[in-house]
Design a protein around this motif. Structure first.
Motif, PDB file in Angstrom:
ATOM      1  N   LYS A 111      52.136 -40.264 -35.294  1.00  0.00           N
ATOM      2  CA  LYS A 111      52.657 -40.363 -33.939  1.00  0.00           C
ATOM      3  C   LYS A 111      54.161 -40.527 -34.040  1.00  0.00           C
ATOM      4  CE  LYS A 111      51.699 -45.258 -33.238  1.00  0.00           C
ATOM      5  NZ  LYS A 111      50.964 -46.226 -32.432  1.00  0.00           N
ATOM      6  N   TYR A 112      54.814 -40.272 -32.936  1.00  0.00           N
ATOM      7  CA  TYR A 112      56.277 -40.217 -32.906  1.00  0.00           C
ATOM      8  C   TYR A 112      56.779 -41.093 -31.767  1.00  0.00           C
ATOM      9  CZ  TYR A 112      55.114 -36.355 -35.889  1.00  0.00           C
ATOM     10  OH  TYR A 112      54.586 -35.603 -36.924  1.00  0.00           O
ATOM     11  N   LEU A 113      57.769 -41.937 -32.069  1.00  0.00           N
ATOM     12  CA  LEU A 113      58.320 -42.852 -31.076  1.00  0.00           C
ATOM     13  C   LEU A 113      59.819 -42.658 -30.934  1.00  0.00           C
ATOM     14  CD1 LEU A 113      56.751 -46.314 -32.031  1.00  0.00           C
ATOM     15  CD2 LEU A 113      55.885 -44.647 -30.406  1.00  0.00           C
ATOM     16  N   LYS A 114      60.283 -42.887 -29.732  1.00  0.00           N
ATOM     17  CA  LYS A 114      61.711 -43.033 -29.476  1.00  0.00           C
ATOM     18  C   LYS A 114      61.868 -44.392 -28.814  1.00  0.00           C
ATOM     19  CE  LYS A 114      65.750 -41.372 -27.024  1.00  0.00           C
ATOM     20  NZ  LYS A 114      66.284 -40.419 -26.031  1.00  0.00           N
ATOM     21  N   THR A 115      62.747 -45.208 -29.392  1.00  0.00           N
ATOM     22  CA  THR A 115      63.010 -46.526 -28.838  1.00  0.00           C
ATOM     23  C   THR A 115      64.480 -46.629 -28.483  1.00  0.00           C
ATOM     24  OG1 THR A 115      61.263 -47.502 -30.181  1.00  0.00           O
ATOM     25  CG2 THR A 115      62.896 -49.013 -29.250  1.00  0.00           C
ATOM     26  N   ILE A 116      64.743 -47.030 -27.258  1.00  0.00           N
ATOM     27  CA  ILE A 116      66.106 -47.299 -26.817  1.00  0.00           C
ATOM     28  C   ILE A 116      66.318 -48.802 -26.945  1.00  0.00           C
ATOM     29  CG2 ILE A 116      67.719 -47.229 -24.872  1.00  0.00           C
ATOM     30  CD1 ILE A 116      66.050 -44.788 -23.860  1.00  0.00           C
ATOM     31  N   TRP A 117      67.398 -49.170 -27.617  1.00  0.00           N
ATOM     32  CA  TRP A 117      67.726 -50.581 -27.831  1.00  0.00           C
ATOM     33  C   TRP A 117      68.967 -50.900 -27.011  1.00  0.00           C
ATOM     34  CZ3 TRP A 117      69.521 -52.860 -33.178  1.00  0.00           C
ATOM     35  CH2 TRP A 117      69.617 -54.240 -33.081  1.00  0.00           C
ATOM     36  N   THR A 142      52.952 -51.840 -31.895  1.00  0.00           N
ATOM     37  CA  THR A 142      52.562 -50.846 -30.896  1.00  0.00           C
ATOM     38  C   THR A 142      53.665 -50.699 -29.853  1.00  0.00           C
ATOM     39  OG1 THR A 142      51.542 -52.454 -29.425  1.00  0.00           O
ATOM     40  CG2 THR A 142      50.119 -51.499 -31.159  1.00  0.00           C
ATOM     41  N   ILE A 143      53.607 -49.629 -29.091  1.00  0.00           N
ATOM     42  CA  ILE A 143      54.573 -49.417 -28.009  1.00  0.00           C
ATOM     43  C   ILE A 143      54.535 -50.596 -27.038  1.00  0.00           C
ATOM     44  CG2 ILE A 143      55.096 -47.986 -25.988  1.00  0.00           C
ATOM     45  CD1 ILE A 143      54.194 -45.561 -27.665  1.00  0.00           C
ATOM     46  N   GLU A 144      53.349 -51.057 -26.730  1.00  0.00           N
ATOM     47  CA  GLU A 144      53.213 -52.180 -25.802  1.00  0.00           C
ATOM     48  C   GLU A 144      53.894 -53.433 -26.344  1.00  0.00           C
ATOM     49  OE1 GLU A 144      50.443 -49.054 -25.054  1.00  0.00           O
ATOM     50  OE2 GLU A 144      50.604 -50.248 -26.873  1.00  0.00           O
ATOM     51  N   GLU A 145      53.736 -53.681 -27.636  1.00  0.00           N
ATOM     52  CA  GLU A 145      54.374 -54.852 -28.252  1.00  0.00           C
ATOM     53  C   GLU A 145      55.894 -54.713 -28.273  1.00  0.00           C
ATOM     54  OE1 GLU A 145      50.903 -56.292 -31.355  1.00  0.00           O
ATOM     55  OE2 GLU A 145      52.190 -54.605 -31.928  1.00  0.00           O
ATOM     56  N   ILE A 146      56.375 -53.534 -28.585  1.00  0.00           N
ATOM     57  CA  ILE A 146      57.825 -53.292 -28.590  1.00  0.00           C
ATOM     58  C   ILE A 146      58.387 -53.528 -27.196  1.00  0.00           C
ATOM     59  CG2 ILE A 146      59.646 -51.555 -28.878  1.00  0.00           C
ATOM     60  CD1 ILE A 146      57.785 -50.261 -31.032  1.00  0.00           C
ATOM     61  N   ASN A 147      57.708 -52.988 -26.193  1.00  0.00           N
ATOM     62  CA  ASN A 147      58.207 -53.078 -24.819  1.00  0.00           C
ATOM     63  C   ASN A 147      58.095 -54.481 -24.208  1.00  0.00           C
ATOM     64  OD1 ASN A 147      59.127 -50.438 -24.640  1.00  0.00           O
ATOM     65  ND2 ASN A 147      57.140 -49.677 -23.944  1.00  0.00           N
ATOM     66  N   GLN A 148      57.470 -55.400 -24.894  1.00  0.00           N
ATOM     67  CA  GLN A 148      57.448 -56.791 -24.424  1.00  0.00           C
ATOM     68  C   GLN A 148      58.808 -57.453 -24.577  1.00  0.00           C
ATOM     69  OE1 GLN A 148      54.230 -58.803 -26.426  1.00  0.00           O
ATOM     70  NE2 GLN A 148      52.678 -57.834 -25.147  1.00  0.00           N
ATOM     71  N   PHE A 184      64.257 -53.620 -25.470  1.00  0.00           N
ATOM     72  CA  PHE A 184      63.697 -52.375 -26.004  1.00  0.00           C
ATOM     73  C   PHE A 184      62.912 -51.602 -24.952  1.00  0.00           C
ATOM     74  CE2 PHE A 184      63.929 -55.092 -29.840  1.00  0.00           C
ATOM     75  CZ  PHE A 184      64.782 -54.305 -30.597  1.00  0.00           C
ATOM     76  N   ILE A 185      63.063 -50.282 -25.006  1.00  0.00           N
ATOM     77  CA  ILE A 185      62.244 -49.369 -24.203  1.00  0.00           C
ATOM     78  C   ILE A 185      61.716 -48.320 -25.171  1.00  0.00           C
ATOM     79  CG2 ILE A 185      62.172 -47.714 -22.310  1.00  0.00           C
ATOM     80  CD1 ILE A 185      64.704 -49.167 -21.206  1.00  0.00           C
ATOM     81  N   ALA A 186      60.434 -48.399 -25.487  1.00  0.00           N
ATOM     82  CA  ALA A 186      59.816 -47.473 -26.433  1.00  0.00           C
ATOM     83  C   ALA A 186      58.856 -46.546 -25.705  1.00  0.00           C
ATOM     84  CB  ALA A 186      59.073 -48.245 -27.516  1.00  0.00           C
ATOM     85  N   ALA A 187      58.792 -45.303 -26.198  1.00  0.00           N
ATOM     86  CA  ALA A 187      57.872 -44.320 -25.629  1.00  0.00           C
ATOM     87  C   ALA A 187      57.448 -43.352 -26.721  1.00  0.00           C
ATOM     88  CB  ALA A 187      58.530 -43.562 -24.485  1.00  0.00           C
ATOM     89  N   GLU A 188      56.228 -42.863 -26.603  1.00  0.00           N
ATOM     90  CA  GLU A 188      55.769 -41.844 -27.536  1.00  0.00           C
ATOM     91  C   GLU A 188      56.418 -40.513 -27.157  1.00  0.00           C
ATOM     92  OE1 GLU A 188      51.674 -40.340 -29.683  1.00  0.00           O
ATOM     93  OE2 GLU A 188      51.609 -42.009 -28.272  1.00  0.00           O
TER      94      GLU A 188
END
Length: 98
Positions: free
Chosen positions: A2-8, A63-69, A73-77
């Motif tokens: 899977k592939y993620l992009k995270t904005i910090w 997980t994306i959900e954990e990152i976004n807590q 951070f704003i993470a999305a697949e």
């Protein structure tokens, strides 16, 4: 994979604001790209090697959900194509700067 992009979202001048990750089925990074707010690639890493300031994490990626807590951070697949485009751009930017 899977592939993620995270904005910090932060105010650190020496830290990336965009992080792209290719993650295997066991939740470990296979490839990563780190990009500054101005678009400059500060590094990328793969199992084959590292460039710049980037290294692969030695721990499972949350997980994306954990990152976004975390508020900053704003993470999305993203799609494999989006990741490959970013990867190609990062490698090209490095080659152009040599």
């Amino acid at each position: 994979m899977k592939y993620l992009k995270t904005i910090w979202n932060h105010n650190h001048q020496d830290e990336p604001s965009n992080i792209y990750q290719e993650i295997d089925d066991s939740s470990y990074e296979v490839r990563k790209i780190e990009i500054m707010k101005d678009g400059q690639v500060i590094g990328y890493a793969s199992e084959a090697g590292e460039f710049g300031a980037s290294i692969l994490a030695d721990q499972k990626i949350p997980t994306i959900e954990e990152i976004n807590q975390e508020d900053e951070f704003i993470a999305a697949e993203i799609t494999k194509t989006e990741f490959e485009t970013a990867w190609g751009s990062a490698v090209s930017q490095r080659i152009a700067s040599e």
